[in-house]
Design a protein around this motif. Sequence first.
Motif, PDB file in Angstrom:
ATOM      1  N   ARG A  55       2.640   4.866  -8.283  1.00 44.06           N
ATOM      2  CA  ARG A  55       1.545   5.077  -9.371  1.00 44.06           C
ATOM      3  C   ARG A  55       2.611   5.891  -9.862  1.00 44.06           C
ATOM      4  O   ARG A  55       2.827   5.312 -11.399  1.00 44.06           O
ATOM      5  CB  ARG A  55       0.884   5.126  -8.919  1.00 44.06           C
ATOM      6  N   ARG A  56       2.953   7.085 -10.019  1.00 48.78           N
ATOM      7  CA  ARG A  56       3.927   7.856 -10.242  1.00 48.78           C
ATOM      8  C   ARG A  56       4.712   7.417 -11.204  1.00 48.78           C
ATOM      9  O   ARG A  56       5.308   7.802 -12.007  1.00 48.78           O
ATOM     10  CB  ARG A  56       4.340   8.944  -9.127  1.00 48.78           C
ATOM     11  N   ARG A  57       5.865   6.388 -10.043  1.00 49.48           N
ATOM     12  CA  ARG A  57       6.999   5.959 -10.784  1.00 49.48           C
ATOM     13  C   ARG A  57       6.952   4.967 -11.470  1.00 49.48           C
ATOM     14  O   ARG A  57       7.886   4.460 -12.103  1.00 49.48           O
ATOM     15  CB  ARG A  57       8.032   5.540  -9.342  1.00 49.48           C
ATOM     16  N   GLY A  58       5.396   4.435 -12.103  1.00 51.91           N
ATOM     17  CA  GLY A  58       5.172   3.265 -12.724  1.00 51.91           C
ATOM     18  C   GLY A  58       5.735   2.060 -12.051  1.00 51.91           C
ATOM     19  O   GLY A  58       6.049   1.161 -12.906  1.00 51.91           O
ATOM     20  N   LEU A  59       5.527   2.343 -10.581  1.00 50.29           N
ATOM     21  CA  LEU A  59       6.163   0.831  -9.965  1.00 50.29           C
ATOM     22  C   LEU A  59       4.853   0.212  -9.968  1.00 50.29           C
ATOM     23  O   LEU A  59       4.802  -1.697  -9.063  1.00 50.29           O
ATOM     24  CB  LEU A  59       6.882   1.092  -8.569  1.00 50.29           C
ATOM     25  N   ILE A  60       3.805   0.594 -10.159  1.00 52.38           N
ATOM     26  CA  ILE A  60       2.400  -0.244  -9.863  1.00 52.38           C
ATOM     27  C   ILE A  60       1.495  -0.263 -11.175  1.00 52.38           C
ATOM     28  O   ILE A  60       1.535   0.742 -11.834  1.00 52.38           O
ATOM     29  CB  ILE A  60       1.751  -0.015  -8.461  1.00 52.38           C
ATOM     30  N   ALA A  61       0.624  -1.051 -11.521  1.00 54.04           N
ATOM     31  CA  ALA A  61      -0.156  -0.999 -12.564  1.00 54.04           C
ATOM     32  C   ALA A  61      -1.580  -1.570 -12.848  1.00 54.04           C
ATOM     33  O   ALA A  61      -1.563  -2.906 -11.921  1.00 54.04           O
ATOM     34  CB  ALA A  61       0.660  -0.453 -14.009  1.00 54.04           C
ATOM     35  N   SER A  62      -3.066  -1.230 -13.025  1.00 52.98           N
ATOM     36  CA  SER A  62      -3.962  -1.652 -13.005  1.00 52.98           C
ATOM     37  C   SER A  62      -4.528  -2.256 -14.641  1.00 52.98           C
ATOM     38  O   SER A  62      -3.954  -1.553 -15.728  1.00 52.98           O
ATOM     39  CB  SER A  62      -4.964  -0.648 -12.287  1.00 52.98           C
ATOM     40  N   ARG A  63      -5.046  -3.427 -14.557  1.00 59.68           N
ATOM     41  CA  ARG A  63      -5.558  -3.561 -16.205  1.00 59.68           C
ATOM     42  C   ARG A  63      -6.738  -3.067 -16.231  1.00 59.68           C
ATOM     43  O   ARG A  63      -7.516  -4.611 -15.410  1.00 59.68           O
ATOM     44  CB  ARG A  63      -4.897  -4.181 -16.675  1.00 59.68           C
ATOM     45  N   GLY A  64      -7.762  -2.089 -17.134  1.00 59.94           N
ATOM     46  CA  GLY A  64      -9.278  -3.098 -17.140  1.00 59.94           C
ATOM     47  C   GLY A  64      -9.812  -2.896 -15.559  1.00 59.94           C
ATOM     48  O   GLY A  64     -10.794  -3.269 -15.553  1.00 59.94           O
ATOM     49  N   GLY A  65      -9.113  -1.710 -15.144  1.00 59.07           N
ATOM     50  CA  GLY A  65     -10.319  -1.309 -13.084  1.00 59.07           C
ATOM     51  C   GLY A  65      -9.959  -2.281 -12.422  1.00 59.07           C
ATOM     52  O   GLY A  65     -10.710  -2.731 -11.115  1.00 59.07           O
ATOM     53  N   GLN A  66      -8.661  -3.247 -12.622  1.00 57.50           N
ATOM     54  CA  GLN A  66      -8.755  -4.734 -11.749  1.00 57.50           C
ATOM     55  C   GLN A  66      -7.563  -3.206 -10.810  1.00 57.50           C
ATOM     56  O   GLN A  66      -7.447  -2.977 -10.650  1.00 57.50           O
ATOM     57  CB  GLN A  66      -7.895  -5.858 -12.367  1.00 57.50           C
TER      58      GLN A  66
END
Length: 85
Positions: A55-66
């Motif tokens: 998450r810190r490196r920006g390799l994964i992301a969540s949108r809208g609590g998904q």
Amino acid sequence: MNISKREQRALHVLAQGGSIRHERQTGRKISAIHCVTRDGHLLADCDLELFARLRRRGLIASRGGQPYRISRRGLGAVRGQLDNQ
């Protein structure tokens, strides 16, 4: 980008359609995660420390609590593997 084997394994699962489901206790802090493959199996060596690094490196992301999914940056960082067909 220098990525460990555990990070590669998790990104590979996510690139194939998996997700990281998270649980929150009180407040905004994430207390537990479960890395799930597209077939519904759990990835055993995915823990909060690995999740935080991705998450810190920006390799994964969540949108809208998904659930968390691989991001564009993560897709560029993952190496191709033979079973990725």
